[in-house]
Design an enzyme around this catalytic site. Structure first.
Site, short mmCIF file in Angstrom:
data_model
loop_
_atom_site.label_atom_id
_atom_site.label_comp_id
_atom_site.label_asym_id
_atom_site.label_seq_id
_atom_site.Cartn_x
_atom_site.Cartn_y
_atom_site.Cartn_z
N TYR A 118 38.90 45.23 35.75
CA TYR A 118 39.08 44.18 36.76
C TYR A 118 39.56 42.88 36.12
O TYR A 118 39.08 41.80 36.47
CB TYR A 118 37.77 43.98 37.53
CG TYR A 118 37.47 45.15 38.45
CD1 TYR A 118 37.94 45.16 39.76
CD2 TYR A 118 36.76 46.25 37.99
CE1 TYR A 118 37.70 46.24 40.60
CE2 TYR A 118 36.51 47.34 38.82
CZ TYR A 118 36.98 47.32 40.12
OH TYR A 118 36.74 48.39 40.95
N GLU A 137 39.78 52.63 38.53
CA GLU A 137 39.47 51.45 39.37
C GLU A 137 40.23 50.24 38.85
O GLU A 137 40.31 50.04 37.63
CB GLU A 137 37.97 51.13 39.38
CG GLU A 137 37.14 52.04 40.24
CD GLU A 137 35.68 51.61 40.36
OE1 GLU A 137 35.39 50.40 40.23
OE2 GLU A 137 34.85 52.51 40.59
N ASN A 197 29.98 57.80 36.73
CA ASN A 197 30.73 56.59 36.99
C ASN A 197 30.03 55.39 36.39
O ASN A 197 28.86 55.13 36.71
CB ASN A 197 30.90 56.34 38.50
CG ASN A 197 31.67 55.05 38.74
OD1 ASN A 197 32.88 55.00 38.52
ND2 ASN A 197 30.97 54.00 39.16
N GLU A 198 30.75 54.69 35.52
CA GLU A 198 30.28 53.43 34.93
C GLU A 198 28.87 53.51 34.37
O GLU A 198 28.02 52.66 34.67
CB GLU A 198 30.39 52.30 35.96
CG GLU A 198 31.84 52.04 36.36
CD GLU A 198 32.01 50.88 37.34
OE1 GLU A 198 31.02 50.48 37.96
OE2 GLU A 198 33.14 50.39 37.46
N TRP A 212 41.09 50.57 43.44
CA TRP A 212 39.79 50.42 44.11
C TRP A 212 39.96 49.38 45.21
O TRP A 212 40.23 48.25 44.88
CB TRP A 212 38.72 49.97 43.11
CG TRP A 212 37.33 50.05 43.66
CD1 TRP A 212 36.52 49.01 44.01
CD2 TRP A 212 36.60 51.25 43.92
NE1 TRP A 212 35.33 49.49 44.47
CE2 TRP A 212 35.35 50.86 44.43
CE3 TRP A 212 36.88 52.63 43.79
CZ2 TRP A 212 34.37 51.78 44.81
CZ3 TRP A 212 35.91 53.52 44.17
CH2 TRP A 212 34.67 53.09 44.67
N LYS A 249 37.72 45.20 48.70
CA LYS A 249 38.87 45.50 47.82
C LYS A 249 39.81 46.52 48.46
O LYS A 249 40.76 46.98 47.82
CB LYS A 249 38.39 46.00 46.46
CG LYS A 249 37.64 44.95 45.68
CD LYS A 249 37.47 45.31 44.23
CE LYS A 249 36.60 44.28 43.51
NZ LYS A 249 35.19 44.26 43.97
N ASP A 295 27.22 49.98 44.10
CA ASP A 295 27.81 49.03 45.03
C ASP A 295 28.30 49.71 46.32
O ASP A 295 29.45 49.56 46.71
CB ASP A 295 28.98 48.35 44.30
CG ASP A 295 29.66 47.27 45.11
OD1 ASP A 295 28.97 46.55 45.84
OD2 ASP A 295 30.90 47.17 45.02
N TYR A 333 37.04 40.18 38.22
CA TYR A 333 35.77 39.78 37.61
C TYR A 333 35.99 39.04 36.30
O TYR A 333 35.13 38.29 35.85
CB TYR A 333 34.88 41.01 37.37
CG TYR A 333 34.43 41.67 38.65
CD1 TYR A 333 33.75 40.95 39.63
CD2 TYR A 333 34.69 43.02 38.89
CE1 TYR A 333 33.34 41.56 40.81
CE2 TYR A 333 34.29 43.63 40.06
CZ TYR A 333 33.62 42.89 41.02
OH TYR A 333 33.22 43.50 42.18
N ASN A 379 37.79 51.77 34.49
CA ASN A 379 37.59 50.89 35.64
C ASN A 379 37.72 49.47 35.12
O ASN A 379 36.86 49.01 34.35
CB ASN A 379 36.19 51.09 36.24
CG ASN A 379 36.01 52.46 36.89
OD1 ASN A 379 36.93 53.27 36.89
ND2 ASN A 379 34.84 52.70 37.45
N1 CKX Z 1 32.94 49.62 40.07
C1 CKX Z 1 32.43 46.17 37.42
C2 CKX Z 1 32.12 50.55 40.83
C3 CKX Z 1 32.40 50.42 42.28
C4 CKX Z 1 32.32 48.96 42.73
C5 CKX Z 1 33.30 48.15 41.95
C6 CKX Z 1 33.40 46.72 42.50
C7 CKX Z 1 32.75 48.23 40.52
C8 CKX Z 1 33.15 47.27 39.50
C9 CKX Z 1 32.22 47.26 38.34
O1 CKX Z 1 31.49 51.21 42.99
O2 CKX Z 1 32.50 48.86 44.09
O3 CKX Z 1 32.66 45.86 42.11
O4 CKX Z 1 34.24 46.48 43.37
#
Ligand code: CKX
Length: 605
Positions: free
Chosen positions: A474, A512, A417-418, A557, A576, A167, A478, A472
């Site tokens: 949300y 995050e 990352n993720e 984040w 964000k 992203d 989300y 991370n």
């Molecule tokens: N995490 C669910 C990685 C970041 C994104 C962040 C977002 C995500 C969330 C993944 O690079 O920007 O969606 O804001």
């Protein structure tokens, strides 16, 4: 061992460094005709572009901004006659994502990976007391066999297009400085440091690699310029009485001078600022110099108007001032190793850095933020090409650690990352990268990876490898956003209770959490995207953080709004940010400032 030294270019009695930053000739090569047409000898046309900078945001047409493929850069460099007999290098602090370098029409080297330095050794091809032509072919295509991951498609009009599995906008080009460097034939190549603190004294264990056999001498100077220790030999111990430790926002930097000697003559000299400090994880604590620290700060990006991901010294300064103003003490270099100057500044300002390799997009998704909590399975680590990816990933880790290991600010390595860590096949892959980082780092700093939302206590197959757990999350964005925020809180607490029940005896940090917020949008009562909602979201999240003793850090984040690929989920970028992309505060910055200024460094012990 790497082919080139990762030491930052510095002038000393034996070394010369000339900046090649400035305007370079530039040409896109959508047809891939560069080699055939002889561009290695010089580019057609007259277009010029600044280096360092991403190429994308200068131009006014969309085909250029979205360009995917080969792009060529050219610049003349003058090599002084008195450099004859030295090793001559052209050092690229980064070329995103891969590059091939030609000098005077001769191919010198290629490098893969867009966020770490490499050198082209041009000793054999340069003409002295004359101008020499440097031509670089850079390519910015995304693949599943290198990091960051994504794919490249071809549109019906024949143009290529990047499809990142991540992203942030695929900014690329020569985004960091280029230097012409002259080194003595025998030179300092690498340095490893490790620290022991005993009461008020400290020991600096050092190990120097050189390109020859001549003896090495090292000296350590304090900030007042007094010599406090010295030693002879490529490895040794510097004993420092009454050592000034490197502390958060109270950084003390010693100057280490390394010399290769030939009797009384200095063959090579290199200097390195060092901070004496230890980092350790004990139970659920993160210890700096044996004392617990609570991380407050950000996931960031290198991203700003016009220059994109290009290193911008002014933006760097502003970012550090804002981070100090808000009471932050740390940041994660999401999602790639940043420009070297940023770590130098963090060393000086006493910030704690989680250094992240560009292993992002290891979950096949063009909108991972939408799919992250759906349980989608892409079997990312089970592909035929996984071994190639692993090799590239390990090389990127090697380059990051070699480059950044001597920065006192770097307290941990984030190795992915993720990623899709919910399949059994992920485990052996993760084991390899975790083991590799441990082997490479003499200081044995803690390692981690950032867990995506569906990597949960009962689904993630890899968290046991992390020295501290990075989440991370949300909830309230989300997952169950807006008026449903009470349901978000319930789910959030449920997850945290499950982690607690596992009794891992490790620190957790949030790498995050956040809510998209439009800088000018107000609404009472709140709606999602308004500044009021960002505050509401943070108040809920902070309460959860404060309810669990094993949570030892919060990195929101994001520090600032940043550019992403266009799409229905992004309003000209990810919003964000606590600050706008122009580095002005949103309302929530004041809320965070109040909170962080009230949290002691050793909050929760
Ligand atoms: N995490 C669910 C990685 C970041 C994104 C962040 C977002 C995500 C969330 C993944 O690079 O920007 O969606 O804001």
């Amino acid at each position: 061992m790497l082919d080139y030294s990762m030491l930052y270019p510095k002038e000393t009695v034996s070394r010369r460094v000339v900046s090649m930053d400035g305007m370079w000739k530039f040409h896109l090569d959508g047809q891939e005709i560069g080699e055939k047409e002889g561009w290695i000898h010089g580019l057609p046309g007259t277009d010029m572009i600044p280096v360092p900078a991403s190429f994308q945001d200068f131009y006014t047409d969309k085909d250029t901004r979205e360009f995917t493929g080969d792009m060529w850069y050219e610049k003349d460099m003058f090599v002084p006659g008195e450099w004859e007999g030295k090793q001559i290098l052209v050092r690229f602090a980064a070329a995103t994502h891969r590059a091939t370098v030609y000098v005077n029409g001769v191919e010198i080297t290629s490098h893969e990976g867009g966020f770490t330095p490499f050198c082209a050794d041009v000793t054999e091809v340069v003409r002295y007391n004359a101008h020499n032509k440097v031509v670089v072919k850079v390519n910015n295509e995304l693949t599943e066999t290198n990091i960051p991951c994504g794919k490249t498609i071809t549109l019906p009009n024949g143009k290529k297009m990047n499809k990142p599995y991540f992203d942030f906008f695929n900014y690329s080009g020569l985004q960091r400085s280029v230097h012409l460097v002259a080194l003595p034939k025998e030179s300092v190549f690498d340095l490893d440091l490790d620290y022991e603190i005993n009461g008020s004294d400290a020991k600096v264990n050092y190990s120097v690699k050189t390109t020859g056999d001549k003896p090495v001498k090292v000296e350590l100077f304090d900030e007042a310029g007094n010599k406090v220790a010295e030693s002879v030999g490529k490895t040794g111990i510097l004993s420092v009485a009454d050592a000034h430790l490197w502390r958060v926002h109270n950084a003390y930097l010693y100057r280490l001078v390394i010399r290769i000697m030939d009797e009384d003559k200095i063959v090579d000299e290199y200097e390195q600022e060092i901070g004496i400090r230890t980092v350790e994880i004990k139970g659920t604590s993160i210890l700096l110099n044996g004392e617990p620290v609570y991380l407050k700060g950000f996931g960031k990006h290198e991203d700003s108007d016009i220059v994109g991901r290009g290193f911008n010294i002014g933006v760097m300064k502003r970012d550090f001032e804002l981070m100090k103003w808000i009471g932050a003490n740390s940041f994660r270099t999401a999602h790639y190793p940043y420009s070297e100057e940023i770590y130098q500044m963090a060393d000086r300002e006493g910030f704690l850095v989680i250094d992240e390799v560009a292993a992002v997009g290891m979950f096949e998704s063009l909108m991972n933020f939408m799919e992250a909590s759906t349980g989608k399975v892409t079997a990312f680590f089970e592909k035929e090409t996984t071994p190639i990816l692993l090799k590239a990933h390990k090389k990127a880790i090697e380059e990051m650690i070699a480059r950044d290991k001597n920065h006192p600010c770097v307290i941990a390595w984030s190795l992915l990352n993720e990623p899709e860590s919910t399949n059994e096949a992920a485990t052996p892959y993760f084991e390899e990268v975790f083991k590799y980082a441990h082997e490479l780092d003499v200081q044995k700093r803690p390692r981690t990876f950032a867990l995506i939302m569906n990597s949960l206590p009962n689904t993630c197959k890899c968290y046991h490898l992390s020295d501290f757990i990075s989440l991370n999350r949300y909830y309230g964005w989300y997952v169950k956003g807006g008026y449903e925020i009470c349901a978000a809180e319930e789910l959030f607490r449920k997850e945290m209770d499950e982690w607690k029940a596992l009794n891992l005896n490790k620190p957790f940090i949030f790498t995050e959490y956040g809510a998209d917020t439009l800088g000018l949008e107000h609404k009472l009562p709140s709606v999602m995207w308004s500044q009021e909602y960002q505050d509401e979201y943070l108040n809920m999240t902070n309460e959860v953080f404060d309810s669990y003793d094993f949570i030892k850090g919060e990195q929101i984040w994001n520090f600032a709004d940043f550019q992403t690929t266009e799409g229905i989920m992004r309003v000209n970028g990810n919003k964000k940010g606590v600050f706008t992309r122009q580095r002005q505060p949103k309302d929530t910055a004041y809320l965070l400032k109040k909170r962080w200024e009230g949290l002691d460094l050793n909050y929760k012990g």
